[in-house]
Design a protein around this motif. Structure first.
Motif, PDB file in Angstrom:
ATOM      1  N   GLU A   1      90.683  69.436  12.728  1.00 12.54           N
ATOM      2  CA  GLU A   1      90.535  69.036  11.336  1.00 12.54           C
ATOM      3  C   GLU A   1      90.048  67.594  11.223  1.00 12.54           C
ATOM      4  O   GLU A   1      89.331  67.247  10.283  1.00 12.54           O
ATOM      5  CB  GLU A   1      91.860  69.212  10.589  1.00 12.54           C
ATOM      6  N   THR A   2      90.457  66.752  12.160  1.00  7.09           N
ATOM      7  CA  THR A   2      89.939  65.390  12.244  1.00  7.09           C
ATOM      8  C   THR A   2      88.952  65.340  13.397  1.00  7.09           C
ATOM      9  O   THR A   2      89.270  65.764  14.505  1.00  7.09           O
ATOM     10  CB  THR A   2      91.072  64.376  12.500  1.00  7.09           C
ATOM     11  N   THR A   3      87.753  64.854  13.138  1.00  9.56           N
ATOM     12  CA  THR A   3      86.724  64.826  14.173  1.00  9.56           C
ATOM     13  C   THR A   3      87.247  64.116  15.413  1.00  9.56           C
ATOM     14  O   THR A   3      87.673  62.963  15.359  1.00  9.56           O
ATOM     15  CB  THR A   3      85.464  64.116  13.662  1.00  9.56           C
ATOM     16  N   ALA A   4      87.219  64.818  16.542  1.00 10.66           N
ATOM     17  CA  ALA A   4      87.731  64.278  17.799  1.00 10.66           C
ATOM     18  C   ALA A   4      86.557  63.923  18.709  1.00 10.66           C
ATOM     19  O   ALA A   4      85.599  64.680  18.838  1.00 10.66           O
ATOM     20  CB  ALA A   4      88.640  65.286  18.485  1.00 10.66           C
ATOM     21  N   ILE A   5      86.653  62.770  19.330  1.00 10.86           N
ATOM     22  CA  ILE A   5      85.604  62.245  20.210  1.00 10.86           C
ATOM     23  C   ILE A   5      86.201  62.099  21.595  1.00 10.86           C
ATOM     24  O   ILE A   5      87.202  61.393  21.779  1.00 10.86           O
ATOM     25  CB  ILE A   5      85.107  60.877  19.724  1.00 10.86           C
ATOM     26  N   SER A   6      85.601  62.731  22.582  1.00 16.24           N
ATOM     27  CA  SER A   6      86.118  62.587  23.942  1.00 16.24           C
ATOM     28  C   SER A   6      85.811  61.186  24.458  1.00 16.24           C
ATOM     29  O   SER A   6      84.701  60.683  24.319  1.00 16.24           O
ATOM     30  CB  SER A   6      85.522  63.648  24.865  1.00 16.24           C
TER      31      SER A   6
ATOM     32  N   GLY B   1      82.530  56.245  17.506  1.00 16.47           N
ATOM     33  CA  GLY B   1      83.632  56.029  16.585  1.00 16.47           C
ATOM     34  C   GLY B   1      83.329  54.958  15.557  1.00 16.47           C
ATOM     35  O   GLY B   1      83.689  55.081  14.379  1.00 16.47           O
ATOM     36  N   GLU B   2      82.666  53.903  15.975  1.00 20.53           N
ATOM     37  CA  GLU B   2      82.296  52.826  15.037  1.00 20.53           C
ATOM     38  C   GLU B   2      81.332  53.350  13.978  1.00 20.53           C
ATOM     39  O   GLU B   2      81.427  52.972  12.798  1.00 20.53           O
ATOM     40  CB  GLU B   2      81.665  51.668  15.811  1.00 20.53           C
ATOM     41  N   ARG B   3      80.421  54.212  14.385  1.00 18.43           N
ATOM     42  CA  ARG B   3      79.486  54.795  13.423  1.00 18.43           C
ATOM     43  C   ARG B   3      80.225  55.678  12.428  1.00 18.43           C
ATOM     44  O   ARG B   3      79.930  55.650  11.220  1.00 18.43           O
ATOM     45  CB  ARG B   3      78.417  55.600  14.159  1.00 18.43           C
ATOM     46  N   PHE B   4      81.160  56.475  12.913  1.00 14.05           N
ATOM     47  CA  PHE B   4      81.940  57.320  12.008  1.00 14.05           C
ATOM     48  C   PHE B   4      82.776  56.461  11.058  1.00 14.05           C
ATOM     49  O   PHE B   4      82.883  56.764   9.860  1.00 14.05           O
ATOM     50  CB  PHE B   4      82.848  58.257  12.799  1.00 14.05           C
TER      51      PHE B   4
ATOM     52  N   PRO C   1      86.811  60.295   8.989  1.00 14.47           N
ATOM     53  CA  PRO C   1      88.030  60.230   9.804  1.00 14.47           C
ATOM     54  C   PRO C   1      87.767  60.769  11.211  1.00 14.47           C
ATOM     55  O   PRO C   1      87.064  61.768  11.386  1.00 14.47           O
ATOM     56  CB  PRO C   1      89.016  61.124   9.043  1.00 14.47           C
ATOM     57  N   HIS C   2      88.336  60.111  12.210  1.00 15.53           N
ATOM     58  CA  HIS C   2      88.103  60.519  13.588  1.00 15.53           C
ATOM     59  C   HIS C   2      89.251  60.051  14.470  1.00 15.53           C
ATOM     60  O   HIS C   2      90.063  59.216  14.073  1.00 15.53           O
ATOM     61  CB  HIS C   2      86.774  59.947  14.097  1.00 15.53           C
ATOM     62  N   ARG C   3      89.294  60.584  15.654  1.00 16.25           N
ATOM     63  CA  ARG C   3      90.273  60.182  16.656  1.00 16.25           C
ATOM     64  C   ARG C   3      89.618  60.303  18.027  1.00 16.25           C
ATOM     65  O   ARG C   3      88.579  60.960  18.180  1.00 16.25           O
ATOM     66  CB  ARG C   3      91.534  61.050  16.594  1.00 16.25           C
ATOM     67  N   PHE C   4      90.241  59.685  19.016  1.00 16.39           N
ATOM     68  CA  PHE C   4      89.723  59.752  20.378  1.00 16.39           C
ATOM     69  C   PHE C   4      90.627  60.634  21.238  1.00 16.39           C
ATOM     70  O   PHE C   4      91.843  60.682  21.040  1.00 16.39           O
ATOM     71  CB  PHE C   4      89.622  58.351  20.978  1.00 16.39           C
ATOM     72  N   ASP C   5      90.015  61.319  22.173  1.00 14.52           N
ATOM     73  CA  ASP C   5      90.743  62.181  23.098  1.00 14.52           C
ATOM     74  C   ASP C   5      90.353  61.783  24.520  1.00 14.52           C
ATOM     75  O   ASP C   5      89.186  61.869  24.892  1.00 14.52           O
ATOM     76  CB  ASP C   5      90.387  63.651  22.843  1.00 14.52           C
TER      77      ASP C   5
ATOM     78  N   ARG D   1      76.296  65.409   6.756  1.00 13.34           N
ATOM     79  CA  ARG D   1      76.585  63.975   6.603  1.00 13.34           C
ATOM     80  C   ARG D   1      77.238  63.408   7.859  1.00 13.34           C
ATOM     81  O   ARG D   1      76.938  62.274   8.270  1.00 13.34           O
ATOM     82  CB  ARG D   1      77.482  63.734   5.396  1.00 13.34           C
ATOM     83  N   ILE D   2      78.125  64.154   8.469  1.00  8.92           N
ATOM     84  CA  ILE D   2      78.732  63.699   9.723  1.00  8.92           C
ATOM     85  C   ILE D   2      77.641  63.456  10.762  1.00  8.92           C
ATOM     86  O   ILE D   2      77.651  62.458  11.474  1.00  8.92           O
ATOM     87  CB  ILE D   2      79.763  64.728  10.222  1.00  8.92           C
ATOM     88  N   GLY D   3      76.692  64.375  10.818  1.00 14.94           N
ATOM     89  CA  GLY D   3      75.584  64.188  11.749  1.00 14.94           C
ATOM     90  C   GLY D   3      74.780  62.936  11.473  1.00 14.94           C
ATOM     91  O   GLY D   3      74.329  62.259  12.410  1.00 14.94           O
ATOM     92  N   THR D   4      74.595  62.593  10.184  1.00 22.69           N
ATOM     93  CA  THR D   4      73.761  61.426   9.864  1.00 22.69           C
ATOM     94  C   THR D   4      74.340  60.132  10.418  1.00 22.69           C
ATOM     95  O   THR D   4      73.603  59.155  10.606  1.00 22.69           O
ATOM     96  CB  THR D   4      73.562  61.275   8.340  1.00 22.69           C
ATOM     97  N   ALA D   5      75.635  60.112  10.679  1.00 17.64           N
ATOM     98  CA  ALA D   5      76.240  58.903  11.249  1.00 17.64           C
ATOM     99  C   ALA D   5      75.693  58.585  12.638  1.00 17.64           C
ATOM    100  O   ALA D   5      75.812  57.449  13.112  1.00 17.64           O
ATOM    101  CB  ALA D   5      77.763  59.058  11.311  1.00 17.64           C
ATOM    102  N   LEU D   6      75.087  59.566  13.279  1.00 19.09           N
ATOM    103  CA  LEU D   6      74.560  59.365  14.633  1.00 19.09           C
ATOM    104  C   LEU D   6      73.052  59.118  14.647  1.00 19.09           C
ATOM    105  O   LEU D   6      72.452  59.057  15.721  1.00 19.09           O
ATOM    106  CB  LEU D   6      74.897  60.578  15.503  1.00 19.09           C
ATOM    107  N   ARG D   7      72.455  58.989  13.476  1.00 19.57           N
ATOM    108  CA  ARG D   7      71.023  58.704  13.436  1.00 19.57           C
ATOM    109  C   ARG D   7      70.708  57.393  14.173  1.00 19.57           C
ATOM    110  O   ARG D   7      71.415  56.410  14.042  1.00 19.57           O
ATOM    111  CB  ARG D   7      70.531  58.611  11.993  1.00 19.57           C
TER     112      ARG D   7
END
Length: 255
Positions: free
Chosen positions: A47-52, A89-92, A98-102, A142-148
């Motif tokens: 539910e919260t975007t997770a970033i490895s 994460g900084e871009r998000f 909202p995001h978290r790290f894994d 929109r989530i994808g646009t954060a990585l442009r």
């Protein structure tokens, strides 16, 4: 610059069985030399975007059952990249996402099966990102646009999923693609190439056979995430399309 890519990953067996799709992936991997890879995988839901943010090398996750033993012997020990994970994460954060790290999760088969065919040496740093299937299509984009802009740094953004993914509709005896699956993919490609975002975001009501093609959206949303990450001035290209068992789509798009 390396264009973002959406790929249909289909069955885990594509890790060991050759097909038109695996030939495409191998050829594509020979043409591009990314410095790192960011991959949205349909097989990691959160539910919260997770970033490895894995230090060292990834474990290989076998998130499937009932397949030949040879699949469970495959290892894809790609290195992680906490530094790139931090930058993602900084871009998000800047976009209010909202995001978290894994720091522990390995690569699931939505990632390693595709990557093992593209970059078999497993020597390119990877950051894996989860999906939330039930956000609106516009929010996925929109989530994808954060990585442009990552493409300009030779970071390959991949969405790994499938456009037509309905196990109940599969026919192991099919010797040709089902027309209804082709019609759905045709509609998608046309809207994406024309950048008709309003219609694309309403694919559930406007696209032909949408309910049959996407009974659950976890495999579809990586398409929107990868598309969102592309340069708005780019033109999408259909770089591969094949089908298995009538309707399982291996459509691939470069943005």
């Amino acid at each position: 610059m390396i264009s973002p890519l959406f790929v249909g990953h289909g069955s885990p067996m594509m890790a060991v069985q050759d097909s038109a799709c695996t030939e495409f992936l191998a050829d594509y991997g020979k043409k591009v030399k990314p410095k790192a890879i960011v991959i949205f995988t349909a097989h990691w839901e959160s539910e919260t975007t997770a970033i490895s943010s894995v230090s060292g090398t990834y474990d290989t996750i076998y998130d499937f059952g009932g397949f030949p033993d040879e699949l469970y012997r495959i290892r894809y020990p790609a290195p992680g990249s906490p530094e790139l994970a931090r930058r993602v994460g900084e871009r998000f954060a800047a976009a209010g996402i909202p995001h978290r790290f894994d720091e522990r999760r390995g690569l699931d088969h939505g990632s390693w099966v595709v990557l093992s065919r593209m970059f078999p040496e497993a020597d390119i740093p990877v950051v894996q990102i989860s999906v939330h299937p039930f956000l609106p299509a516009s929010e996925q984009f929109r989530i994808g646009t954060a990585l442009r802009g990552l493409d300009g740094e030779d970071v390959l953004v991949i969405g790994s999923g499938a456009t037509v993914h309905n196990f109940r509709a599969l026919n192991p005896r099919a010797d040709r693609p089902d027309p209804w699956a082709i019609a759905f993919d045709d509609w998608l490609v046309a809207r994406i190439r024309a950048k008709e975002l309003d219609e694309l975001f309403r694919y559930e009501e406007l696209a032909p056979n949408a309910k049959a093609a996407v009974p659950r959206p976890e495999h579809f949303v990586p398409l929107l995430l990868a598309f969102g990450s592309a340069d708005p001035a780019s033109v999408a290209e259909e770089v591969h399309r094949s089908y298995e068992m009538g309707s399982l789509s291996y459509l691939a798009l470069a943005f």
